[in-house]
Design a protein around this motif. Sequence first.
Motif, PDB file in Angstrom:
ATOM      1  N   SER A  14     -49.631  32.183 -23.863  1.00 59.42           N
ATOM      2  CA  SER A  14     -50.939  32.123 -24.506  1.00 59.42           C
ATOM      3  C   SER A  14     -51.950  31.330 -23.678  1.00 59.42           C
ATOM      4  O   SER A  14     -53.141  31.438 -23.894  1.00 59.42           O
ATOM      5  CB  SER A  14     -50.825  31.472 -25.885  1.00 59.42           C
ATOM      6  N   ALA A  15     -51.465  30.538 -22.736  1.00 58.38           N
ATOM      7  CA  ALA A  15     -52.291  29.671 -21.881  1.00 58.38           C
ATOM      8  C   ALA A  15     -52.944  28.531 -22.662  1.00 58.38           C
ATOM      9  O   ALA A  15     -53.813  27.858 -22.153  1.00 58.38           O
ATOM     10  CB  ALA A  15     -53.330  30.464 -21.097  1.00 58.38           C
ATOM     11  N   HIS A  16     -52.518  28.335 -23.914  1.00 59.86           N
ATOM     12  CA  HIS A  16     -53.056  27.255 -24.734  1.00 59.86           C
ATOM     13  C   HIS A  16     -51.945  26.266 -25.075  1.00 59.86           C
ATOM     14  O   HIS A  16     -50.875  26.667 -25.515  1.00 59.86           O
ATOM     15  CB  HIS A  16     -53.635  27.776 -26.053  1.00 59.86           C
ATOM     16  N   VAL A  17     -52.220  24.993 -24.896  1.00 59.60           N
ATOM     17  CA  VAL A  17     -51.287  23.958 -25.335  1.00 59.60           C
ATOM     18  C   VAL A  17     -51.250  23.982 -26.857  1.00 59.60           C
ATOM     19  O   VAL A  17     -52.271  24.157 -27.514  1.00 59.60           O
ATOM     20  CB  VAL A  17     -51.746  22.562 -24.834  1.00 59.60           C
TER      21      VAL A  17
ATOM     22  N   TRP B 167     -54.917  23.311 -17.095  1.00 59.61           N
ATOM     23  CA  TRP B 167     -55.516  21.986 -16.913  1.00 59.61           C
ATOM     24  C   TRP B 167     -54.480  20.892 -17.178  1.00 59.61           C
ATOM     25  O   TRP B 167     -54.358  19.939 -16.406  1.00 59.61           O
ATOM     26  CB  TRP B 167     -56.719  21.825 -17.846  1.00 59.61           C
ATOM     27  N   ALA B 168     -53.710  21.048 -18.246  1.00 58.41           N
ATOM     28  CA  ALA B 168     -52.700  20.043 -18.611  1.00 58.41           C
ATOM     29  C   ALA B 168     -51.588  19.956 -17.571  1.00 58.41           C
ATOM     30  O   ALA B 168     -51.085  18.872 -17.279  1.00 58.41           O
ATOM     31  CB  ALA B 168     -52.119  20.370 -19.983  1.00 58.41           C
ATOM     32  N   THR B 169     -51.209  21.083 -17.023  1.00 62.26           N
ATOM     33  CA  THR B 169     -50.171  21.078 -15.988  1.00 62.26           C
ATOM     34  C   THR B 169     -50.673  20.330 -14.753  1.00 62.26           C
ATOM     35  O   THR B 169     -49.971  19.475 -14.201  1.00 62.26           O
ATOM     36  CB  THR B 169     -49.759  22.520 -15.623  1.00 62.26           C
ATOM     37  N   ARG B 170     -51.904  20.633 -14.355  1.00 64.05           N
ATOM     38  CA  ARG B 170     -52.472  20.004 -13.160  1.00 64.05           C
ATOM     39  C   ARG B 170     -52.754  18.521 -13.348  1.00 64.05           C
ATOM     40  O   ARG B 170     -52.496  17.707 -12.468  1.00 64.05           O
ATOM     41  CB  ARG B 170     -53.768  20.746 -12.792  1.00 64.05           C
ATOM     42  N   ARG B 171     -53.258  18.137 -14.530  1.00 58.89           N
ATOM     43  CA  ARG B 171     -53.709  16.765 -14.748  1.00 58.89           C
ATOM     44  C   ARG B 171     -52.661  15.836 -15.343  1.00 58.89           C
ATOM     45  O   ARG B 171     -52.751  14.631 -15.215  1.00 58.89           O
ATOM     46  CB  ARG B 171     -54.953  16.758 -15.652  1.00 58.89           C
ATOM     47  N   LEU B 172     -51.649  16.394 -16.015  1.00 61.59           N
ATOM     48  CA  LEU B 172     -50.638  15.552 -16.671  1.00 61.59           C
ATOM     49  C   LEU B 172     -49.224  15.854 -16.186  1.00 61.59           C
ATOM     50  O   LEU B 172     -48.525  14.960 -15.715  1.00 61.59           O
ATOM     51  CB  LEU B 172     -50.718  15.712 -18.194  1.00 61.59           C
ATOM     52  N   ALA B 173     -48.798  17.086 -16.312  1.00 57.55           N
ATOM     53  CA  ALA B 173     -47.399  17.418 -16.045  1.00 57.55           C
ATOM     54  C   ALA B 173     -46.996  17.192 -14.589  1.00 57.55           C
ATOM     55  O   ALA B 173     -45.975  16.545 -14.318  1.00 57.55           O
ATOM     56  CB  ALA B 173     -47.129  18.867 -16.454  1.00 57.55           C
ATOM     57  N   ILE B 174     -47.762  17.697 -13.658  1.00 58.26           N
ATOM     58  CA  ILE B 174     -47.413  17.530 -12.237  1.00 58.26           C
ATOM     59  C   ILE B 174     -47.443  16.061 -11.825  1.00 58.26           C
ATOM     60  O   ILE B 174     -46.492  15.571 -11.214  1.00 58.26           O
ATOM     61  CB  ILE B 174     -48.290  18.423 -11.337  1.00 58.26           C
ATOM     62  N   PRO B 175     -48.507  15.305 -12.171  1.00 59.32           N
ATOM     63  CA  PRO B 175     -48.486  13.877 -11.818  1.00 59.32           C
ATOM     64  C   PRO B 175     -47.319  13.105 -12.439  1.00 59.32           C
ATOM     65  O   PRO B 175     -46.838  12.143 -11.850  1.00 59.32           O
ATOM     66  CB  PRO B 175     -49.829  13.355 -12.332  1.00 59.32           C
ATOM     67  N   LEU B 176     -46.856  13.536 -13.610  1.00 59.34           N
ATOM     68  CA  LEU B 176     -45.707  12.879 -14.250  1.00 59.34           C
ATOM     69  C   LEU B 176     -44.377  13.298 -13.630  1.00 59.34           C
ATOM     70  O   LEU B 176     -43.351  12.711 -13.931  1.00 59.34           O
ATOM     71  CB  LEU B 176     -45.660  13.202 -15.746  1.00 59.34           C
TER      72      LEU B 176
ATOM     73  N   GLN C  33     -55.158  21.422 -33.786  1.00 57.08           N
ATOM     74  CA  GLN C  33     -55.371  22.321 -32.645  1.00 57.08           C
ATOM     75  C   GLN C  33     -56.828  22.319 -32.180  1.00 57.08           C
ATOM     76  O   GLN C  33     -57.124  22.668 -31.042  1.00 57.08           O
ATOM     77  CB  GLN C  33     -54.913  23.740 -32.994  1.00 57.08           C
ATOM     78  N   GLU C  34     -57.735  21.874 -33.028  1.00 53.85           N
ATOM     79  CA  GLU C  34     -59.148  21.782 -32.627  1.00 53.85           C
ATOM     80  C   GLU C  34     -59.300  20.910 -31.374  1.00 53.85           C
ATOM     81  O   GLU C  34     -60.218  21.117 -30.578  1.00 53.85           O
ATOM     82  CB  GLU C  34     -60.014  21.198 -33.753  1.00 53.85           C
ATOM     83  N   LEU C  35     -58.394  19.944 -31.186  1.00 47.22           N
ATOM     84  CA  LEU C  35     -58.462  19.098 -29.994  1.00 47.22           C
ATOM     85  C   LEU C  35     -58.261  19.919 -28.723  1.00 47.22           C
ATOM     86  O   LEU C  35     -58.898  19.660 -27.695  1.00 47.22           O
ATOM     87  CB  LEU C  35     -57.422  17.980 -30.056  1.00 47.22           C
ATOM     88  N   ILE C  36     -57.392  20.903 -28.782  1.00 43.93           N
ATOM     89  CA  ILE C  36     -57.140  21.749 -27.608  1.00 43.93           C
ATOM     90  C   ILE C  36     -58.332  22.655 -27.357  1.00 43.93           C
ATOM     91  O   ILE C  36     -58.742  22.855 -26.210  1.00 43.93           O
ATOM     92  CB  ILE C  36     -55.842  22.556 -27.785  1.00 43.93           C
ATOM     93  N   TRP C  37     -58.938  23.166 -28.420  1.00 43.63           N
ATOM     94  CA  TRP C  37     -60.131  24.007 -28.230  1.00 43.63           C
ATOM     95  C   TRP C  37     -61.263  23.159 -27.633  1.00 43.63           C
ATOM     96  O   TRP C  37     -62.006  23.643 -26.783  1.00 43.63           O
ATOM     97  CB  TRP C  37     -60.562  24.655 -29.532  1.00 43.63           C
ATOM     98  N   LEU C  38     -61.363  21.911 -28.057  1.00 34.82           N
ATOM     99  CA  LEU C  38     -62.360  21.014 -27.465  1.00 34.82           C
ATOM    100  C   LEU C  38     -62.067  20.788 -25.989  1.00 34.82           C
ATOM    101  O   LEU C  38     -62.968  20.864 -25.149  1.00 34.82           O
ATOM    102  CB  LEU C  38     -62.381  19.673 -28.212  1.00 34.82           C
ATOM    103  N   LEU C  39     -60.828  20.521 -25.672  1.00 34.03           N
ATOM    104  CA  LEU C  39     -60.427  20.289 -24.284  1.00 34.03           C
ATOM    105  C   LEU C  39     -60.768  21.503 -23.407  1.00 34.03           C
ATOM    106  O   LEU C  39     -61.320  21.358 -22.316  1.00 34.03           O
ATOM    107  CB  LEU C  39     -58.933  19.981 -24.228  1.00 34.03           C
ATOM    108  N   GLU C  40     -60.457  22.684 -23.903  1.00 34.38           N
ATOM    109  CA  GLU C  40     -60.767  23.897 -23.139  1.00 34.38           C
ATOM    110  C   GLU C  40     -62.274  24.079 -23.000  1.00 34.38           C
ATOM    111  O   GLU C  40     -62.757  24.526 -21.958  1.00 34.38           O
ATOM    112  CB  GLU C  40     -60.131  25.119 -23.795  1.00 34.38           C
ATOM    113  N   HIS C  41     -63.010  23.719 -24.028  1.00 35.78           N
ATOM    114  CA  HIS C  41     -64.462  23.855 -23.999  1.00 35.78           C
ATOM    115  C   HIS C  41     -65.088  22.925 -22.954  1.00 35.78           C
ATOM    116  O   HIS C  41     -65.935  23.353 -22.170  1.00 35.78           O
ATOM    117  CB  HIS C  41     -65.030  23.559 -25.394  1.00 35.78           C
ATOM    118  N   VAL C  42     -64.657  21.677 -22.931  1.00 42.29           N
ATOM    119  CA  VAL C  42     -65.283  20.710 -22.013  1.00 42.29           C
ATOM    120  C   VAL C  42     -64.761  20.830 -20.577  1.00 42.29           C
ATOM    121  O   VAL C  42     -65.472  20.495 -19.637  1.00 42.29           O
ATOM    122  CB  VAL C  42     -65.166  19.245 -22.505  1.00 42.29           C
ATOM    123  N   THR C  43     -63.528  21.314 -20.398  1.00 46.10           N
ATOM    124  CA  THR C  43     -62.995  21.458 -19.042  1.00 46.10           C
ATOM    125  C   THR C  43     -63.250  22.851 -18.472  1.00 46.10           C
ATOM    126  O   THR C  43     -63.103  23.055 -17.269  1.00 46.10           O
ATOM    127  CB  THR C  43     -61.479  21.180 -18.988  1.00 46.10           C
ATOM    128  N   ARG C  44     -63.587  23.780 -19.340  1.00 46.53           N
ATOM    129  CA  ARG C  44     -63.814  25.179 -18.948  1.00 46.53           C
ATOM    130  C   ARG C  44     -62.594  25.775 -18.237  1.00 46.53           C
ATOM    131  O   ARG C  44     -62.715  26.514 -17.270  1.00 46.53           O
ATOM    132  CB  ARG C  44     -65.060  25.311 -18.097  1.00 46.53           C
TER     133      ARG C  44
END
Length: 136
Positions: A113-116, A92-101, A75-86
């Motif tokens: 929870s708003a967290h992947v 962010w995942a819905t906009r950048r991955l789910a919708i384009p797919l 889960q640290e990967l998700i905390w990193l993602l949230e940290h760098v994308t703010r």
Amino acid sequence: DSAMKLGTAALIGIAHADGTLDLDAPLAEYGLEPTADWGPYWPLVTTRHLLSMVSGLGQKPPGTAFAYDSGSHLQELIWLLEHVTREASVHWATRRLAIPLGVPNMFAGQTESAHVHAGGDNRLPCSAMLRLRQLF
């Protein structure tokens, strides 16, 4: 249940392709505070270690042994993602991955929870898994 390991890898790949994060930089260099027990190894853990399941899980030095993880270490990967994308990871995942797919509801079960959930807890329909799999 472990479908989001593949999704998490895709999300990290998107952030890496954007130049937002470095796969080989220790997570500690981003100013991230650990949420899992890493023992003395936190300063050494990289995104690549976590994606490759060789993080050591705080028991061994990162990169020295395979250790499957579906929990707080991954889960640290998700905390990193949230940290760098703010941004909250689900948004962010819905906009950048789910919708384009073409699977806009990919993270629908995680919106409270708003967290992947990097390690699992996301039941994807087969059609969503097939679209995600086409990326790799």
